[in-house]
Design an enzyme around this catalytic site. Structure first.
Site, PDB file in Angstrom:
ATOM      1  N   ASP A   1      56.115 -21.535  11.285  1.00 56.02           N
ATOM      2  CA  ASP A   1      55.753 -20.132  11.539  1.00 56.02           C
ATOM      3  C   ASP A   1      56.895 -19.223  11.956  1.00 56.02           C
ATOM      4  O   ASP A   1      56.682 -18.050  12.212  1.00 56.02           O
ATOM      5  CB  ASP A   1      54.656 -20.057  12.615  1.00 56.02           C
TER       6      ASP A   1
ATOM      7  N   ARG B   1      52.674 -15.025  18.389  1.00 52.55           N
ATOM      8  CA  ARG B   1      52.461 -14.947  16.941  1.00 52.55           C
ATOM      9  C   ARG B   1      51.769 -13.642  16.565  1.00 52.55           C
ATOM     10  O   ARG B   1      51.488 -12.785  17.400  1.00 52.55           O
ATOM     11  CB  ARG B   1      51.612 -16.148  16.523  1.00 52.55           C
TER      12      ARG B   1
ATOM     13  N   TYR C   1      54.017 -25.408  22.129  1.00 54.24           N
ATOM     14  CA  TYR C   1      54.575 -26.738  21.897  1.00 54.24           C
ATOM     15  C   TYR C   1      54.543 -27.441  23.244  1.00 54.24           C
ATOM     16  O   TYR C   1      55.098 -26.930  24.225  1.00 54.24           O
ATOM     17  CB  TYR C   1      56.029 -26.648  21.423  1.00 54.24           C
TER      18      TYR C   1
ATOM     19  N   PRO D   1      60.943 -28.923  15.408  1.00 53.24           N
ATOM     20  CA  PRO D   1      60.663 -27.507  15.139  1.00 53.24           C
ATOM     21  C   PRO D   1      61.045 -26.584  16.292  1.00 53.24           C
ATOM     22  O   PRO D   1      60.870 -25.379  16.191  1.00 53.24           O
ATOM     23  CB  PRO D   1      59.139 -27.494  14.920  1.00 53.24           C
TER      24      PRO D   1
END
Length: 608
Positions: free
Chosen positions: A52, A243, A251, A330
């Site tokens: 993302d 987001r 996370y 990530p």
């Protein structure tokens, strides 16, 4: 009797329609004149979750394909990063905030976050406009590559034979299909079928870091929920990625015992739930609370693996890209960016070879450039993942990771994580001989953003917007101040470039210079009195192609580029920008022979 499979021939078959495959398919379709096919075994695109984060350099790249505006419109922007560590009573507190992007030359000094499905849709819509659609659900079941030198070296041959299975076929007759391809790009993910079919090894190791990921709309009193936030708590580490809309990705560090099957030692997702991940997060957030205000949109767990494929190509006819050739954590938001930039690097080379413009040897630079980058990425990731997953320094644990140590790493690696610092080593397409002619414009790195004003109408123009990813080399001609004393040199140069032996005349097919080279001229002139028609015709193929290194009418944009780049206004300097936006060569006009030699090393002559 076994029914005969359908057969077809394509220039390029792309296997996998994730970010790397879609970047590849879209760029091939946009180039025009290339017969391309893209397949994916999933019945539809990713609906939510997955990758993302789009880094500053990738935003620039998407702009070069005309896709940047939509990304900025739909995505969330992360400008600031906050850092939290435990205090003496074990609760987290704010240590500091710092800009999320620290690379000083970033045109977009922020990251964009948007779920992978929306990013894929941007590519799918662009591909549809070029009449390319993903064939799904289709998967490869067999692949053969001819090893006959004659066939491999013949550009009209189709040395790769791929058998495809249509997973939704209703009869055996239309279930199997054979595709003969000149080139195959395997962008089919971390468990790549293409990579395994050719026995390409993944080199590296699995770490012991286990993480859970969960996408939620939060209900919280945590003040930095809309900033990218790194939390080091006594309960483990956590990262917040704000987001699109009100969504947030968390996370969350987990322990191996939570998710490993003791019998097999493998990750067992059934041993964990999104609720359990959130429960671990809640402990890391104390004294703040966090809970979900609606259903969890997406979640997963993973162990960080750090691996790079031993090879990125087979006979320069089959290539692998994206997760098929590199995996990493990530946390620094690199995966999707590295993947898309792999195929951004590859496509223009394939197209130039297919068109007969470039020697196939240029294809070797794909592995040389992108595999080295992936190895650098893994080295960075090892340090960053260790710091991120390490226990924080507290009064009880003096050996832990200090805030200062983590912040220093975050800022040191800024050029790398943003993608701005990607540097390609010398090769046929990266010639550093005359670096001193523009000391601050690094050969092998992307062309720096800079506003100029267009000489004809004084409109401010960002140079990167004049460097679309359209398979052409951009020849930036810095003509200097064009004072009386320089006019003879400028006119002599124009005559030389017009001669049949010049690179401008040697390589374009049918003598159409603009099909291979896009010439942009930059003069150190004054918008008040400069006449763009004084520039020799060869340097102004169109009225829009002459720029001035001056400010716009407000005095707020542009100016100072010659000084910033380290280019002399007293002489003429060429800056050659590759089709992917990277500076391939810089040379003074007096070394025109070196520019000829640069192009001669990989382009094919088409002089009449």
């Amino acid at each position: 009797m076994v029914p005969l499979a359908l057969e077809s021939y394509v220039d390029v078959l792309v296997i996998g329609a994730g970010p790397a495959g879609l970047m590849c398919g879209n760029a091939l379709a946009a180039a025009g004149g290339i017969d391309v096919r893209i397949i994916d075994q999933r019945p539809s695109k990713v609906p939510a979750g997955q990758a993302d984060g789009i880094q500053p350099r990738t935003i620039e790249v998407l702009h070069s394909y005309g896709l940047g505006e939509r990304l900025l419109q739909e995505g969330n922007q992360m400008h600031m990063c906050a850092f939290y560590n435990p205090n003496d009573v074990g609760e987290i507190e704010l240590m500091s905030r710092a800009p999320d992007v620290t690379a000083p030359t970033a045109r977009f000094p922020f990251e964009v976050t948007l779920h992978q499905g929306a990013i894929e849709q941007i590519f799918l819509d662009s591909m549809a406009a070029h009449n390319l659609r993903v064939d799904r659900p289709v998967k490869p079941v067999a692949i053969e590559l001819s090893r006959e030198p004659e066939e491999l070296h013949n550009l009209s041959s189709y040395p790769v034979k791929v058998t495809l299975a249509h997973l939704d076929a209703t009869t055996d007759t239309n279930r199997l299909e054979v595709v003969h391809a000149k080139y195959v790009v395997g962008a089919d993910g971390a468990h790549s079928w293409v990579r395994k079919a050719f026995g390409i090894a993944m080199e590296g190791e699995q770490t012991e870091y286990v993480w859970g990921v969960v996408d939620i709309v939060p209900d919280t009193n945590f003040p930095d929920i809309r900033n990218k936030t790194a939390i080091h708590s006594t309960n483990g580490s956590c990262m917040i990625i704000p987001r699109e809309g009100d969504k947030v990705r968390l996370y969350v560090q987990l322990s191996e015992s939570d998710i490993l099957d003791p019998g097999t030692g493998r990750v067992d997702k059934t041993r964990m739930s999104s609720e359990q991940i959130l429960e671990v997060a809640r402990k890391s957030f104390q004294p703040f609370y966090i809970r979900q205000s609606s259903d969890v949109e997406w979640w997963t767990i993973y162990i960080i693996g750090q691996r790079v494929a031993s090879s990125y190509s087979v006979e320069d006819r089959v290539f692998i890209a994206g997760d098929a050739c590199h995996t990493h954590s990530p946390k620094a938001g690199q995966g999707m960016n590295a993947s898309m930039n792999d195929t951004h690097n590859l496509v223009w080379k394939i197209v130039q070879v297919l068109r007969g413009s470039a020697n196939p040897s240029i294809l070797k630079t794909y592995e040389a450039e992108r595999r080295k980058y992936a190895q650098d990425l893994i080295d960075f990731d090892k340090q960053f993942a260790a710091l991120f997953s390490g226990k924080p320094r507290t009064s009880d644990n003096q050996d832990g990771v200090s805030h200062e140590e983590f912040l220093k790493a975050f800022q040191t690696f800024g050029g790398f994580t943003s993608g701005i610092g990607v540097h390609y080593s010398p090769s046929a397409i990266v010639n550093t001989k005359h670096q001193k002619c523009a000391e601050n414009l690094i050969i092998g790195e992307r062309m720096l953003p800079q506003v100029f004003v267009r000489a004809a109408d004084t409109r401010p123009m960002e140079i990167q917007d004049l460097l679309p990813a359209d398979i052409r080399f951009k020849i930036l001609v810095f003509l200097g101040s064009m004072k009386e004393s320089q006019l003879l040199e400028v006119n002599t140069l124009a005559d030389e470039l017009s001669s049949p032996t010049s690179f401008l005349q040697q390589y374009p097919m049918g003598g159409q210079v603009s099909l291979t080279f896009d010439i942009i001229t930059i003069v150190a002139g004054d918008k008040q009195n400069f006449n763009y028609l004084s520039v020799p015709v060869i340097f102004r193929p169109h009225w829009s192609k002459v720029l001035l290194d001056d400010t716009d009418v407000t005095g707020r944009k542009g100016g100072g580029a010659y000084k910033r780049f380290g280019i002399s206004t007293e002489e003429v300097t060429f800056v050659i920008v590759r089709p992917d936006g990277y500076v391939g060569m810089i040379a003074p006009a007096v070394a025109l022979e070196d520019v000829h030699a640069y192009f001669a090393s990989f382009l094919i002559t088409h002089a009449a």
